[in-house]
Every structure is written in C-alpha cells, then in structure tokens.
Design an enzyme around this catalytic site. Structure first.
Site, PDB file in Angstrom:
ATOM      1  N   SER A 175      91.134   3.626 -35.137  1.00  0.00           N
ATOM      2  CA  SER A 175      91.654   3.606 -36.487  1.00  0.00           C
ATOM      3  C   SER A 175      92.914   2.757 -36.486  1.00  0.00           C
ATOM      4  O   SER A 175      93.652   2.732 -35.506  1.00  0.00           O
ATOM      5  CB  SER A 175      91.981   5.028 -36.931  1.00  0.00           C
ATOM      6  OG  SER A 175      92.944   5.022 -37.958  1.00  0.00           O
ATOM      7  N   ARG A 181      48.628 -12.226 -60.296  1.00  0.00           N
ATOM      8  CA  ARG A 181      49.931 -12.529 -59.660  1.00  0.00           C
ATOM      9  C   ARG A 181      51.014 -12.225 -60.674  1.00  0.00           C
ATOM     10  O   ARG A 181      50.908 -12.622 -61.833  1.00  0.00           O
ATOM     11  CB  ARG A 181      50.031 -13.978 -59.202  1.00  0.00           C
ATOM     12  CG  ARG A 181      51.354 -14.283 -58.445  1.00  0.00           C
ATOM     13  CD  ARG A 181      51.329 -15.667 -57.809  1.00  0.00           C
ATOM     14  NE  ARG A 181      50.154 -15.795 -56.971  1.00  0.00           N
ATOM     15  CZ  ARG A 181      49.153 -16.647 -57.176  1.00  0.00           C
ATOM     16  NH1 ARG A 181      49.225 -17.514 -58.168  1.00  0.00           N
ATOM     17  NH2 ARG A 181      48.087 -16.651 -56.395  1.00  0.00           N
TER      18      ARG A 181
END
Lengths: 443, 443, 443, 443
Positions: free
Chosen positions: D276, D315
């Site tokens: 950290s 399609r």
C-alpha cells in the site's frame, strides 16, 4: 480486433470515438494523476503543511514531467493499483528528492486515482452534453420540418394509425431532453475530488484536512465532497446508469431507423449505409445497428457499475477493479453512440412516396380506428367497433379496400369514406407534438 | 417457493415486503386501471366529449365494481395485454351499456396500463422515501452516538488504520442522502399519466386531447407529460436504476455487517441472527446477506429495464413485456431491502472490546502510517516510510510489537511510541465525519 | 400483476407455464423436501444408523403428511432458509416424537433444500426435453414441406439473395438440436443429491456417510456426487446458461416471426395474433414478442446464477439466496418460451405470393450477386462486380429493373437476364439445408 | 487506462494475459482472415472451381503478405465489418490481379470473420485447457498435502464445524474438473468453419459448395458444420457461458482466499500480496481480488453473448457487433483469471497455528454439533440439541469454554469433553474428500 473494439486500430473508427478515447488513454490518466498531485501539493504549501518551495516545485513538475505508462506496468501488477508506481515514477522524474518527498503527502492511492477520474469525467460530461445538444438541435429542426409529413405509425410491428415523421422524431428526441437534465443533476455528485487518506479519515492530513481538500478542489475546478466517497460509489453508478439510459434512447432511434430502412419499408434513410462484399445493391444501416449494439452493451456494463458499489469496508480491491473493467468502456460506448447518432440525425432522408404507398397498401385498414369513430357518431361505440372489425375482416378476405366494404354496410351508407379515411386528415396531435418538441429542443 | 420468492407464501416474510407487495398485486393493478378509466371519463364528461351522465356513471362504477383477475387471464393471453379484457369486464360489471360504451373512449390499452402503473408508483415512491428517511434517522443517531468509538478501518480485507464506528455508519448513510435526492429529481419524470391513444397522436381524443389529458392528470394527482411516452421509457429505466443504486447502497451496508459479524471479527451485530438446523451456537447474519442478494438481483433487473427502452416504433410488445418481467420485482426487491435495512439500522450492537482487541492484535502494525508521519517530523518522508516498513517487517518476523521495534531504531530513540501509536489518538476526521453525517441525516 | 408475471393470476396464462409452475410452487417444494427426508431416513435405517422402525415411520410419513407453506413463513424469515421450520413442522405433523427425532439426522438444511431442488429439476428437464423434441418435430416437418419455397433472405435488415422458407426454419431448429445435446450432457452434473452435512464433511453422518449418500441417491433416482457441491454451484449455473441459450434460440425465431409478420412484409404468420383495443384490423405477433421478452429476461438471470457461484467458504447465505431469486423464474421463463414456441411452430402459415412479390419489388436488385457471377464467367470477378454495382445504381436512380440495365451494358449483351435472375433458379443449398435439418430433427 | 484494461499498457500486466491477448490482436485477426481466404482458395482450386494457379498463388500469399490494421479502419467504418476492406487490401498486397480476383470467391464477409474467429478460438481453448490442467495439478497436490490439516469451516460467515484445508481446496478444484468436461463437449460445436455465402445458402459457391466447405475445414483443422451458423450463434454463447462459469469458479477461490487472508483470520496466504502506498505493513490479496472482479465482469458479458443470439433474419449487424463488443474481452478476462489462479494455486501458504487458534477462540462452540451427537447417544436428538444450545448460550454469556458448561450439565457428567470436542477428531469425510479430489485431479 483487440480485447475491446474501442482500443482496436482496425475497429475504432467504426466503434469508438476519438475525442472520448483521448480522455481514457493511459497518457491521459497519468496526466490527470499528475494534476491531482500538483493541486494537492499546492494546497498543502499554501496552508503551510509542506514547505512552499517543495509545493511550488511539485506543482510545476506535475505539468512538465513525462511518465511512460509502460514503466508503471510491473508496479501496477504488484500492487493492483497504478498509484504507487506512479508516485515513485513521479518522484524519480522530478528529481530534487528534497522536494519530491512531499509528493502524495497524506494522500492514499485511491485519492489520486479517483480525483484523476473526476478530472477526466468533467470534459467527458461536457463533450456528452455538447453532443446531446447538437443532436437535439438537429432533431428539433427535423421535427419542425416534417411536422406534418404523414406516415404510418406502427405498433407491435404492424401498421397502426397515421402519425407524422415529425412526431416520430419527437419521440427520439424527448428522452434526450431528459438525458441532459439528468446529467446536470448528477454533475455535482460526480465531479468531486477525493481526499480521504488511507482509510477515509484524512488522519495523515492533520487537523486542517478539510481546508486542504477545499483548496485542492478549488485548484482543480472540482467540487469538494461533504463526506468521503472511497467506499460510496453511487455517484459513479449513477453516471453509468445515466449514460446507459441515454445510450438506450439513441438505441431506440437506431431500432426505428433500421426498421424504417428495411427494403420492404424504405421510408427513411439516414447516413450513407454500408456496402456488402457480395451484394453490391445493399446499403446496410450500419450506424443504426451500431447504436443498438452499443446500447445493449451499456445496459450490461451499467449493472456492473452498480454492483461495484457492493464494496467491503473502507476499500475493496475487487469492487474497485470491477469499476475499471466497466466504466471506461461504458463511457466510450456512450460517446461512440453519440457520434453515430449525431451523424444520423443530421442526415435523415425521408421518402414521402414510400410513406404514402405503405399506408395505401393496407387498403384503408390502418384507418379502422377513424372509421370506428365516424360510425360512433351515430351508434354506440362497441357496435361501431364491431361493424368496422367485420368490415376489416371482409376487406382482408376479399382483398378489397376498407372504404368499399364500409360503404356496403347499413350504417356506412351515405358517408364519403374516401375522404373520411384519408390519413392526412387523421394526424391528431402529431404536428403539435413535433412542434412542441422542436420548441423544447431549441430552448 | 414460487417463480419469484416475492410471491411465495413460504418465503415472502423473508424476502418480500407486505406493503409494497400490496401495490403490485393483480387486485391493485385492476383497481388502478379502474381509477384511470374513471378519471378519463370524468375529464371527457367535463369537457363535453362524452355525455356527462355516462361520465358520472363510469367514474362512480370505477370506484365500486369488482373485477376478478382470473377472469382476465384468457383475454390477456389472447392479446398479450390486460387492458382489452379488463375494459370488456369493466363494461360487463358496470351494466348500463349505454353509459359503459364510453369507457376507454379514445384511449389505448397502453394509456390505461401505464397510467395505472404511475398511480401505484406514487405510493411506492412515498413508501420508499419514508423508509429511506427512517433509516437515515436511525443511522444518524447511531453515527452521533458512536462518533468517537475507535475501531479498525479495513482496506482490501486487511486492517488499515483507525477510524470510528460513527464514520463507518456515515459511509452507509451518505449514499442514502443522495438516493433521496435522486428520487425527488425523478418523480416528475415518472409520476405522469399516459394518454396518447393508439399510436401516440391522441387522434381519437379529438382536438381537445391536451385538455382531456390535463384534466385526467389533475383528477389522478399525476403530472401531465409534455410529450407522449408510449415508446420513451427512460423514466421507468431511470426509476429502475435509482432503485438498484439505492439497493446497492444498502447492499454495501450488508457486506460490511456480514464481515464485521464474522466469528473472527465480532465487532458489530445487527438484528437477531438466524439459527442453524445443525449448529446451535450460530447467529447467521440473515438480514445482511439478504441485502446483498437483493442488491445483486436489482443490478441485473435494472439493465433489463434499460434494455426495454429499445422499443420499436410506437409500441413494441416485446420490449413492453420485458418491463413487466423486470420492473415489479425490482420494486419489490428494493422495498424488501429497505425493510431489512431499517430493522438492521435500528438494532446495531457494537462490541467495543472486540474492536480494541482486533486493533491490538496487529501489534501496532495498523499504526504504521502514524509512525511514518511521526518519524517524518525529523527526516524525509520516504526515509521515514522505509524505516517504518523495515520495522514492520521485523515486528512480523519476530512476533514483537511495532512500538518495540521502532524504539530500537536509531531514529525512533526517545519517542514515547506507546502513546504515539494509540489508535484513539489517530482518528483523524472520523468523529467530524460522523457528526457531519448525523447533521445531514437529521436535516 | 404480482412481483413476477409468472405468479400472477391475470398474466400467467400469457407469460407462465402451468406444467412447470407446478414444479416451482411452495407445495411442490415441501413435497420434495419430504421425499428427501424420507429417502435419507430410509437409507440410514437400512444401514443401521437409525432405528429401522423410525426410518420406516419417517419414510411413510414423508409421503403422507401435509405441511402448510404459510406455517413455515415466520421460521423461514427468522433463519433465512426454509428447512429448519420445515423439519420442525414435519416432526410435529408426524407425531410419534420417538421416531420423528431421527428426521434430518446428520443432514443440514442445504442438503434437503438442494436435493429437493434436484428432485424437481428432473421432471423439469424431462418436460423441457420433451417440448424441444416436439418443437423440433414440427419444425422438421415444416422445413421438409417448404424446403423449396423461395423467399428473400435478409441481411442487416435488407433483402439480400434468395433462400427458402425451409432453410429459414432449419436456422431456427438447428440450435435446438444442440440445446438437447447440452441438456443431455449437463443432466448428470445437475441431477444429484446433496448430503454433506453442516460444513461439507458429512461428519455427523459418521464413517458410513458415503454409503448413506449412495442409498439415498438410489432411492430418489438421482445421482450421487463424487464431491460435495454445497459451495460448488457450477452445475446450477450451467443449467441456467443452457436454459438461457435455449430460450435465446427461441427468441431468435420470435424475432424473425415478428419481422416476417410486419404489415409491409406479410410473408409468414404464426398462431392467432392478438387484437388491439382500438385497432380492430391488427393481428399482433403476441407469441413471437413473448419469445423475445422471455429471452432477454433469461439472458439477465443466467448471469445472476453465474454470480451466485461466488460463494464464500462452505456456505454463503447471500449467494444462495441469489439463486432462489433467479433460478426458479429462469426455469419458468424458459418453459413459457417453449410453450409459446411449440404453439407457433405448429401454426406457421406462409404467404408464397407475398414472398414472391417482395422479391419482385426489388426490381431484380436482390439478384445482383447472381448477376455478378454470371458476368464473371466472362470477365474478372472485380470487374463483374463493378459492372453490376453500376447497373444497380442506375436501376435505383432510374427506377427500372436490373435486368434491363444489365442488358444495356456491353458485357450483358445477349444474356437472357430474366431467366438468369429468377430467384427460384438461385436457391443454392437452401433446399438441401432444409432437408438435412428435417432428417436431423426426425432422428 | 484505455477503454479496456486488457488493452492498457499500464494495466495489462495486472489485468490482462499476454498469451491470450496475442490471439485477440488486430494483427492476429488479420492473419487468421488470411488463412481462411487461403484455405478457401486452395479448396476451390483442388475442386476445379477456380484456376489452380490462382488458388496456389492466393494460398501462398495468404501466408506471406502483411496488411496494416490501420489501413482497414476507414473501410471498416464505412461498412461496419472488417472483411470488405481486408479483401481489398489483400488483393492490393498480393498484386497479380488475375489471381487475386479469385480471393474470397463465393464467400461473404461473415464466412471469413467467423472462420477467423474459430481459428483463434482453437489455440485459445487449448491454452485454457492447459491452464485448467495446470491449476488442477497444483490444487490436487495441495489437497493431498493438506488433506488432514484441520481448520474451521465457515458457513454464512461464521465458524461452523471443523474441516481440513485439503477439503477446502477440493471445493475449489471440483468445479474445474467439470469446466474441462464442458470445454471438451463444446469444442465440436464451436471450432467449425463458416462458409455459407451471402445469405446462408452457399449459392455463389455452386453445386459443390459442401465439398468446398469440407476441404476448407480440413485444410484449417476445423470442423465443418452440418448446418450454417451465420444466424445461429448458440455455440459462441455456450462458449461465453462456459468461460464465465469457469471464471466464477476461480472467483469463488478468490473470495475464499481474500476472506482467509483477512487480518483477523490469517489462515492462508497465496502469492505475494500487494503493498500500500501509505500502509507499509499490508499485503493486499491482489490476485484474489482480481479473480473476483474478473468473474463479476464475465457474468455480465456472458449475458451479452446470449443476447447476441437474438439476431434478425440471415444476418443482424447489431447482434453481430454485440458479439465483438463482448466475446473477445470475455476471453481475455477468463485467461487473465486463469493466469492469476495458477499463480495463486502454486503459492498457498497455510498457517496451521492460526487455524488452530481461530478454532480455539470459539471456546468450543464450533464443536456444538459434535456435542449434540455425543449427547444423543443417550437421549433423543432434539433434547440433546436443546441441552447443547443452552450450554452454548451459557458459555457465551459467561465467557467460559463449552466443555466446562457441558460438564456441568446433568447429561454431560462423566464425559471427557476436552477429547470429545477436539476438532481433529471430527473431520468427517474431509480427508477422504481431499484425496478423492486429488485422485481425480491427477487422472
């Protein structure tokens, strides 16, 4: 393509947006993190929390240094967040370690990453609003222009009763008026800095933490939140939802354009249309389809942003990462949709003849409601409806126009059905709706 | 259970909400449709569009007749929407066919179904806001009460630095303040009648369509939309997102309560806890878990509501049906979450001893940031951090307290580390945050 | 409606399915839990782990007692799971406390709830497979029947080249063949008992735990899992995904039916079509739209079922509850879709004249590919394509048939373009595809 | 970052996967399209449908030419699909127009794009399976190694009864065995070429279309589908769901690792842990959190892939585009999760002392079930449970061990409760489960 079409060289002219993409690049994020650190240092220098010379040096360096995104990759992989490697790289790039030591003083990674996000969301929201305004301007003019152009309304896929192109355009634009209102409402909830330190208490910022935050926010032109939002991500989720809703409104326009552009309908074209590799006669509704696809994606990603709110404790690495995986691409998708929509809204080409022909092809059936109302002037409404329904059935069965069938009914004697059933005489409020929208869009 | 736990006799005390469920019953929907038809008739009667006696008779009947939901099932299956069968049943139940003929005059099914929805969303939003207010009141008091009770903050699952219970409670409550603001903003966009006729042009309502709509809206206490919303469903999608966001905020509280109530943490209990059929010692965090589950569900359903916006033309049966499949259960889920959250917020039982013990168990490691800052008073910050990092490593390796390790460093000589590392001395803005939230919640 | 249309008296004939709904009722769940407890006791009695008389009494009672779902509501709310209240109610209903004490011996709540779910999923999967088979039989016959009926294929919303109705039907059916295969593959992963005790170790079942599980599974006709699945919910997620995929395949059929049934297309009707309250001439594609709506819902709920896999430790109340909130309604939605699809597949009514007319209306443009190939017999393909593209453009601009335009080109001289461009002469593999599917569907 | 972290230079070491990313790059897609065109030409040459010299030239060029993705951007934007611009660029790059004219002969864009996708999914699935196997190997060894290491099982967030680390590891691995089975089952449904021409009828391929497809598939090492799948996308949706389910299984491991690595639990570390920027003592569970985040994302994207199945006609540009927006990033996310999981599975570091200490800290409460069973040897089970429940309550109230409280009950006299309540004596089937999994994982 790449993992995301938004980042593909091959697909991004089609599916991404160059202006928004610039805001969500590695370089842009680094630049914004630099600005955040610079503003923090400046605020702390002014308040005497760090040496003023260091503050000035950091503030200046934040605008000058260049940091290579690739150099942060290993560090980011190690910690799961870009900021630690970024701070280290910033210090190294700045030199002057006696000043650089005060970079990131009292802040935590999330402060910088979140503030840098807000910094980029500000121009993003401006871009969004400007495009919404441009689309509204175009749709408003179009609605006005075609306020009285009759065409068929369709409900549940079937020709229903007459409307006008202007009224249809109003239906596309009305939600965008509300989209702008929502953006204005959420801005103050989203465009805020984060400065809450390791665990949201600003402990490392000392007793003047609030003053530092105010000064930093002022420097950056962002709001200063009343309460920390490390673990309160509703603002971002709201932004995500608002963008998804806005994109869905554009998607609805896409749905309609695709349907109205079908070969068998042919009432409205927008934009150029894409060719086919094997069918040279086609003009595919590429833009409209793209709006639909983007809307379906954003409706998925907005849920991820909501779920990222389920964050544990003061910081949740998993939930935060989920934001990174969903929010930027959601922003890009919404921007791409705006870009396509703007192009389409400015290039509407109606075919009034096809509109008329499609209405005529129903043999008057689409005027059944009008016929009911005409008959109901002289009989109870249910009876009128039953009479018309029977006439419709007969018209379909015999392949004859409704006007003829009605003229043969007892109740229909002596009525000029051709005139009564003229679509242009039954537009209702459609022109008024179109003009009301045009006025609102101009306002 | 049933298809949905919200409708299960067995599960609904657990997962549903009786007050909200009443608004989303078949009977309630029929009642609301009756009110809509009654208001429409009254408005038309007053404006002279239908006979006043018929209008009065319809308006009265709308409050008196009873319609059996089961009787509408077959008709609904045939048409895919409840309204046609409902109108028929209303006419039959009313008798007086000469009056009943004017029921639904000029309206379309969607006008009635949508208006009936808005009519039920009004009390639903009032219920929602009242519960949010109640939860905020409880959280505000709790934040005030425990504004200075020290406990560990956790980031990424690990003890980080000290905070207070009050500040943690503020983190749960702050998003609910914003949730109320959002509800207030969306109300005028959602609580509106629909009266646009077959295709959104109000053609069958005649030239005074706008006046009818105004009167009908006034009678029902709903807004009158500027433009038709048959196919502009962003208002409902916004409601869905706002409810999902609000529920996610409660879900975050659930996540924290479940984590803080773990056997190994034991810092905070809320509510009674559920027993186990085989492990009598357990007190399962049932309410907290329920908040989480409901939030994950609503984050899915809100996307469906967004996608229902992709409606074709003037009415899209598929998109509209998707609303019915998602929005009511989303409302129920959000109401159930509010009910659980209210119970939990009013029953918080912290264990200060465990809070202290958990902090102590880190051997001072959670005070590493404070130690860095103390050392940085006399050396550059990076060097101070490096010193502390080394001391932390040594403390872990040797199983000794950080204070001891620091006292042995050169820089740490002569510092009263026990006092310096007391969590209660490093609460930062936590108490102020708790009290600021308490004030906002009270306001 | 109710929270879920699947539980609404008014809507369930439309949106639910009576056969599947019976499996997901409170009563059905209680019945299945009783069977699970009965089978457990029987197995333990046979293996001598509990007294044989007690085992026999429990096994008998499990088939005889009646337990009121409402009586479990309060207990379920207290513990967050139905089983504890159920076990208590079972003991009370059975009387004979000396035997009843051995109910649920060594089991945990989840064992009973999960086994009871598997017991109901077995007939549900049989129902699902039987309906898929029925739909395939109908589609197979339809594909065979109309294997050579020419109609336009559409790509990206525009008429493309010719195909046949049989080939189109094959496209609907082919995914259903795979859906059946998937169901067969997942059955052994899903239809298994659960018997792993409090924490998945079967400790309370003693050393013969495995033998008990085998016997219990055999008694119930379910599989016995190799490893416990309390916290391994991939089987249920797979079921959810398979159902969502299957429903999406039906949704695709719905999309096509809705599009082919549009007023302007009119090539294919299926089922009766719903009337409109104000437009008597309409026949709305209610069934097709319902398929679409249900598919969009299941695509949301399947993700929730996947996410319910993210369960903490040995049991996660939140994740498990999320299953209850999503899986049953997903099953109901898929069953409703199958019911609608079966009705539609058996009621296809093509209109060959409209099919032909729609092809003719393109003025031969849909035959552009065929024209390219014809010209390419005598010139390079790109040049042939360019020639045709130019002819198409000219045809559109001048509103004349493509055949005429081609005949006027240099390359097109002397070719019988009317014959060359007859759609029926360019069906390609469409008839073969239709028949191949019909054979597979029959097989 | 970029739109997607998978494409970010800064984040991709953390969140992406280099091996999989190579398969989803622009360059890789172009390479695969070239291979598809080459194989098509070769097949057509062998069957005499195009000149053999052209076929050979195309086949060779397909392996040699380089095509710049950026050069396809404008063409892709114009048509909405990469193939037309790609074919044009291929022809230009190849030179020899007399041969190049036969590139893409009889195929349509989707044939090439879809085949190119299948070509890349093949190595992707091999990579996936290999990693699953590697993870299983590691988990199998770990399960074997720690088959008898006692630790607490947790249900609903609370310590429940004893289990072993080996059994817990088995719970992570068991779903991966099924994940491999699913991949094997879906491979033949997914790894197939597409060659169906403009509208799915292969009309332009002539009467030998089937033979061409067979030869092309053989050349590419892919299957040849029985029926065209242009508009039947269930295979891809199945792949998406299988990957999401597999990733959720890894996500469950991530949940457990994050929880077991909490400061207050500390029983199991995996990998290095991230630092950290402000809290030097922390080791964040970065890998575990990443697994969770990726799983939540894939659970969203899999639904998008299901919804992309709702494709119109032959399609649907919108539905197809939605695949591009969701499937590649889903593949990348699943690959990244496998990479992280492999690293974690090979780096498990249990802390047996903490495991023991956490069990001891319950004061024997976690052994309540065992106590019940011990007492039930001499009294009815409900009475035994009631006795233990009372003892548990007293133990909690008085802060004394359960063993002491039980010893003071009448029924508990004369029992060696310390021995009876030793967790190691109550592991049930946990060691056997661990070893059974180890054997399956090795198999």
């Amino acid at each position: 393509m790449t993992a995301s079409p938004f980042d593909s060289v091959m697909l991004r002219e089609h599916l991404s947006d160059p202006q928004a993409a610039r805001l969500f690049s590695d370089a842009s994020e680094i630049r914004a993190m630099l600005l955040a650190e610079g503003a923090l240092a400046k605020a702390q220098g002014e308040l005497g929390l760090i040496p003023e010379t260091a503050a000035r040096a950091i503030h200046r360096a934040a605008r000058e240094v260049a940091i290579d995104p690739g150099a942060l990759a290993a560090g980011t992989a190690a910690t799961g967040v870009t900021a630690p490697a970024f701070v280290e790289a910033f210090r190294a790039a700045m030199g002057a370690p006696e000043h650089a030591a005060f970079i990131h003083h009292g802040a935590t990674s999330q402060d910088i990453v979140d503030t840098a996000l807000a910094l980029r969301l500000r121009p993003f929201l401006e871009l969004t609003d400007a495009r919404l305004a441009a689309i509204l301007a175009q749709l408003g003019q179009a609605a006005e222009r075609w306020a009285e152009l009759p065409m068929a309304a369709r409900t549940r896929g079937q020709i229903a009763t007459p409307t006008t192109l202007g009224a249809r355009i109003a239906a596309w634009g009305a939600p965008l008026l509300r989209a702008r209102a929502r953006l204005a409402e959420l801005r103050p909830r989203v465009l805020v800095i984060s400065l809450a330190g390791a665990s949201g208490t600003s402990a490392a910022l000392g007793p003047r933490a609030e003053a530092v935050a105010q000064a930093m926010a002022a420097e950056l032109g962002l709001g200063c939140p009343e309460l920390p939002w490390h673990a309160g991500r509703d603002g971002l989720a709201e932004l995500a939802s608002a963008l998804a809703i806005q994109t869905a409104s554009l998607g609805k326009m896409g749905v309609d354009l695709a349907l109205l552009g079908q070969s068998e309908v042919g009432e409205l074209q927008a934009g150029q249309g894409g060719g086919s590799s094997t069918m040279p006669h086609k003009a595919n509704p590429v833009g409209a389809e793209t709006l639909i696809a983007l809307a379906r994606l954003t409706s998925r990603l907005s849920g991820a942003a909501q779920e990222a709110m389920l964050a544990a404790h003061e910081r949740d690495g998993a939930a935060w990462t989920l934001e990174w995986l969903s929010l930027p691409q959601l922003c890009l998708a919404s921007a791409a949709a705006l870009r396509h929509a703007e192009a389409l809204a400015g290039a509407l080409r109606p075919d009034p003849a096809r509109m008329r022909a499609n209405m005529d092809a129903t043999g008057g059936l689409m005027m059944a409601e009008a016929a009911s109302f005409r008959l109901a002037q002289a009989m109870p409404r249910p009876k009128a409806q039953a009479t018309v329904k029977a006439a419709c059935k007969a018209a379909v069965a015999q392949g004859r126009p409704l006007a003829e069938m009605l003229a043969e009914t007892e109740a229909g004697q002596g009525i000029d059905w051709a005139a009564e059933l003229d679509p242009a005489a039954h537009l209702g409020q459609a022109p008024a709706i179109a003009r009301r929208f045009a006025a609102l869009a101009a306002g």
